[in-house]
Design a protein around this motif. Structure first.
Motif, PDB file in Angstrom:
ATOM      1  N   ASN A   1      -5.249   5.497 -10.335  1.00 26.36           N
ATOM      2  CA  ASN A   1      -5.157   5.454  -8.839  1.00 26.36           C
ATOM      3  C   ASN A   1      -4.892   3.970  -8.202  1.00 26.36           C
ATOM      4  OD1 ASN A   1      -5.966   6.296  -6.174  1.00 26.36           O
ATOM      5  ND2 ASN A   1      -8.191   6.226  -6.676  1.00 26.36           N
ATOM      6  N   TYR A   2      -5.172   2.981  -8.866  1.00 24.12           N
ATOM      7  CA  TYR A   2      -4.907   1.612  -8.259  1.00 24.12           C
ATOM      8  C   TYR A   2      -3.464   1.405  -8.346  1.00 24.12           C
ATOM      9  CZ  TYR A   2      -9.922   0.487  -8.470  1.00 24.12           C
ATOM     10  OH  TYR A   2     -11.349   0.360  -8.119  1.00 24.12           O
ATOM     11  N   ARG A   3      -2.943   1.475  -9.371  1.00 25.01           N
ATOM     12  CA  ARG A   3      -1.576   1.471  -9.554  1.00 25.01           C
ATOM     13  C   ARG A   3      -0.475   2.516  -8.673  1.00 25.01           C
ATOM     14  NH1 ARG A   3       0.363  -0.191 -15.735  1.00 25.01           N
ATOM     15  NH2 ARG A   3      -0.872  -2.316 -15.268  1.00 25.01           N
ATOM     16  N   ARG A   4      -0.962   3.723  -8.508  1.00 21.13           N
ATOM     17  CA  ARG A   4      -0.451   4.427  -7.611  1.00 21.13           C
ATOM     18  C   ARG A   4      -0.702   3.944  -6.121  1.00 21.13           C
ATOM     19  NH1 ARG A   4      -2.735   8.738 -10.682  1.00 21.13           N
ATOM     20  NH2 ARG A   4      -4.299   8.778  -9.267  1.00 21.13           N
ATOM     21  N   ARG A   5      -1.502   3.410  -5.695  1.00 17.75           N
ATOM     22  CA  ARG A   5      -1.843   2.910  -4.552  1.00 17.75           C
ATOM     23  C   ARG A   5      -1.113   1.653  -4.394  1.00 17.75           C
ATOM     24  NH1 ARG A   5      -3.722   6.968  -5.163  1.00 17.75           N
ATOM     25  NH2 ARG A   5      -1.548   7.181  -4.369  1.00 17.75           N
ATOM     26  N   GLY A   6      -0.220   1.145  -5.229  1.00 21.24           N
ATOM     27  CA  GLY A   6       0.707  -0.217  -5.070  1.00 21.24           C
ATOM     28  C   GLY A   6       0.108  -1.554  -5.711  1.00 21.24           C
ATOM     29  N   PHE A   7      -1.097  -1.317  -6.303  1.00 19.67           N
ATOM     30  CA  PHE A   7      -1.732  -2.776  -6.975  1.00 19.67           C
ATOM     31  C   PHE A   7      -0.695  -2.873  -8.158  1.00 19.67           C
ATOM     32  CE2 PHE A   7      -5.663  -1.733  -4.956  1.00 19.67           C
ATOM     33  CZ  PHE A   7      -6.032  -2.965  -4.619  1.00 19.67           C
TER      34      PHE A   7
ATOM     35  N   LEU B   1       0.921  -1.223  -0.094  1.00 21.42           N
ATOM     36  CA  LEU B   1      -0.068   0.147  -0.103  1.00 21.42           C
ATOM     37  C   LEU B   1       0.839   1.278   0.053  1.00 21.42           C
ATOM     38  CD1 LEU B   1      -2.644   1.582   0.144  1.00 21.42           C
ATOM     39  CD2 LEU B   1      -2.585   1.147   2.899  1.00 21.42           C
ATOM     40  N   VAL B   2       0.740   2.068  -0.922  1.00 21.22           N
ATOM     41  CA  VAL B   2       1.249   3.425  -1.118  1.00 21.22           C
ATOM     42  C   VAL B   2       0.216   4.243  -1.035  1.00 21.22           C
ATOM     43  CG1 VAL B   2       2.677   5.126  -2.513  1.00 21.22           C
ATOM     44  CG2 VAL B   2       2.990   2.331  -2.676  1.00 21.22           C
ATOM     45  N   PRO B   3      -0.023   4.842   0.276  1.00 18.28           N
ATOM     46  CA  PRO B   3      -1.191   6.033   0.726  1.00 18.28           C
ATOM     47  C   PRO B   3      -1.107   7.207  -0.026  1.00 18.28           C
ATOM     48  CG  PRO B   3      -0.008   5.242   2.961  1.00 18.28           C
ATOM     49  CD  PRO B   3       0.934   4.635   1.422  1.00 18.28           C
ATOM     50  N   ALA B   4      -2.194   7.851  -0.565  1.00 19.44           N
ATOM     51  CA  ALA B   4      -2.346   9.021  -1.087  1.00 19.44           C
ATOM     52  C   ALA B   4      -2.404   9.891  -0.066  1.00 19.44           C
ATOM     53  CB  ALA B   4      -3.586   8.950  -1.886  1.00 19.44           C
ATOM     54  N   ALA B   5      -2.097  11.341  -0.351  1.00 17.58           N
ATOM     55  CA  ALA B   5      -2.283  12.408   0.499  1.00 17.58           C
ATOM     56  C   ALA B   5      -3.788  12.639   0.548  1.00 17.58           C
ATOM     57  CB  ALA B   5      -1.485  13.706   0.062  1.00 17.58           C
TER      58      ALA B   5
ATOM     59  N   SER C   1      -6.925   4.567  -0.293  1.00 17.32           N
ATOM     60  CA  SER C   1      -6.145   4.361   0.695  1.00 17.32           C
ATOM     61  C   SER C   1      -6.414   3.784   1.905  1.00 17.32           C
ATOM     62  CB  SER C   1      -4.980   5.548   1.030  1.00 17.32           C
ATOM     63  OG  SER C   1      -4.416   5.919  -0.300  1.00 17.32           O
ATOM     64  N   TYR C   2      -7.682   4.566   2.519  1.00 18.49           N
ATOM     65  CA  TYR C   2      -8.245   4.248   3.653  1.00 18.49           C
ATOM     66  C   TYR C   2      -8.817   2.874   3.759  1.00 18.49           C
ATOM     67  CZ  TYR C   2     -10.399   4.937   8.240  1.00 18.49           C
ATOM     68  OH  TYR C   2     -10.957   4.704   9.324  1.00 18.49           O
ATOM     69  N   GLY C   3      -9.588   2.440   2.648  1.00 18.64           N
ATOM     70  CA  GLY C   3     -10.262   1.454   2.326  1.00 18.64           C
ATOM     71  C   GLY C   3      -8.917   0.218   2.165  1.00 18.64           C
ATOM     72  N   LEU C   4      -8.087   0.239   1.363  1.00 20.37           N
ATOM     73  CA  LEU C   4      -7.105  -0.607   1.665  1.00 20.37           C
ATOM     74  C   LEU C   4      -6.550  -1.057   2.856  1.00 20.37           C
ATOM     75  CD1 LEU C   4      -5.263   0.231  -1.839  1.00 20.37           C
ATOM     76  CD2 LEU C   4      -6.202  -2.021  -1.371  1.00 20.37           C
ATOM     77  N   ALA C   5      -6.257  -0.147   3.695  1.00 20.44           N
ATOM     78  CA  ALA C   5      -5.704  -0.388   5.276  1.00 20.44           C
ATOM     79  C   ALA C   5      -6.979  -1.005   5.691  1.00 20.44           C
ATOM     80  CB  ALA C   5      -5.401   0.898   5.837  1.00 20.44           C
TER      81      ALA C   5
END
Length: 188
Positions: free
Chosen positions: A160-166, A18-22, A123-127
């Motif tokens: 967005n998915y890729r930036r979050r680490g998918f 997971l790479v969280p967004a600001a 990001s929140y949902g992934l966590a």
């Protein structure tokens, strides 16, 4: 008529992926809250409001009982983003017995897109997907989080998915019947 639809399947296999967004600026007053009471009316509202322009139609014919049964399954959660008290979007998680959590639906109501809420909500949902078993002791600890997105989804979804680490693990291409956008309610 039919339309060619490309579907991409993406996954994370460790919480460290997971790479969280600001988050959005504080003055937007964005918060993310779990919908703690499974409520078919609210979930259907979120589903139709978010999916109105990207042809989410598979759940529109569901009965109240079908919505209630789905939402009442152990390991199923809906997290809602609010901006100044108004629902802006949601992420729905669903765990399986093997420790895999699917992001079943994720998106923003069109009026809230482009306001830095989407990356924050994802990001929140992934966590929450990674720590889901802490809230559902009957579910196995999460070993994998996955999602699929397609060429009918919003133009920024895949980024967005890729930036979050998918990471991409599969792609399919199919012909589907062309379906008119349902709008926020029939006839809109």
């Amino acid at each position: 008529m039919s339309v060619t639809v490309t579907t991409w399947y993406l996954e994370q296999t460790a919480p460290s992926d997971l790479v969280p967004a600001a988050g959005p600026p504080a003055e937007q007053e964005v918060r993310v809250v779990r919908s703690g009471t499974p409520l078919p009316e609210f979930s259907r509202f979120l589903y139709s409001a978010v999916g109105q322009d990207v042809t989410w139609t598979d759940r529109l014919p569901w009965t109240y009982a079908e919505w209630a049964a789905h939402l009442g399954r152990p390991g199923t959660e809906t997290w809602v983003a609010y901006e100044r008290g108004t629902p802006a979007g949601f992420i729905e998680l669903q765990a399986d017995a093997e420790g895999s959590v699917e992001i079943v639906y994720f998106g923003l109501i069109p009026a809230f897109r482009g306001r830095r809420i989407g990356g924050h909500l994802l990001s929140y949902g992934l966590a929450r997907a990674w720590d889901l078993a802490e809230r559902w002791p009957e579910c196995a600890p999460t070993k994998r989080v996955w999602v699929h997105t397609c060429s009918k989804d919003g133009q920024y979804a895949m980024d967005n998915y890729r930036r979050r680490g998918f990471r991409l693990y599969d792609t399919t291409v199919e012909e589907e019947p062309e379906v008119a956008s349902p709008g926020p309610w029939p006839g809109a």
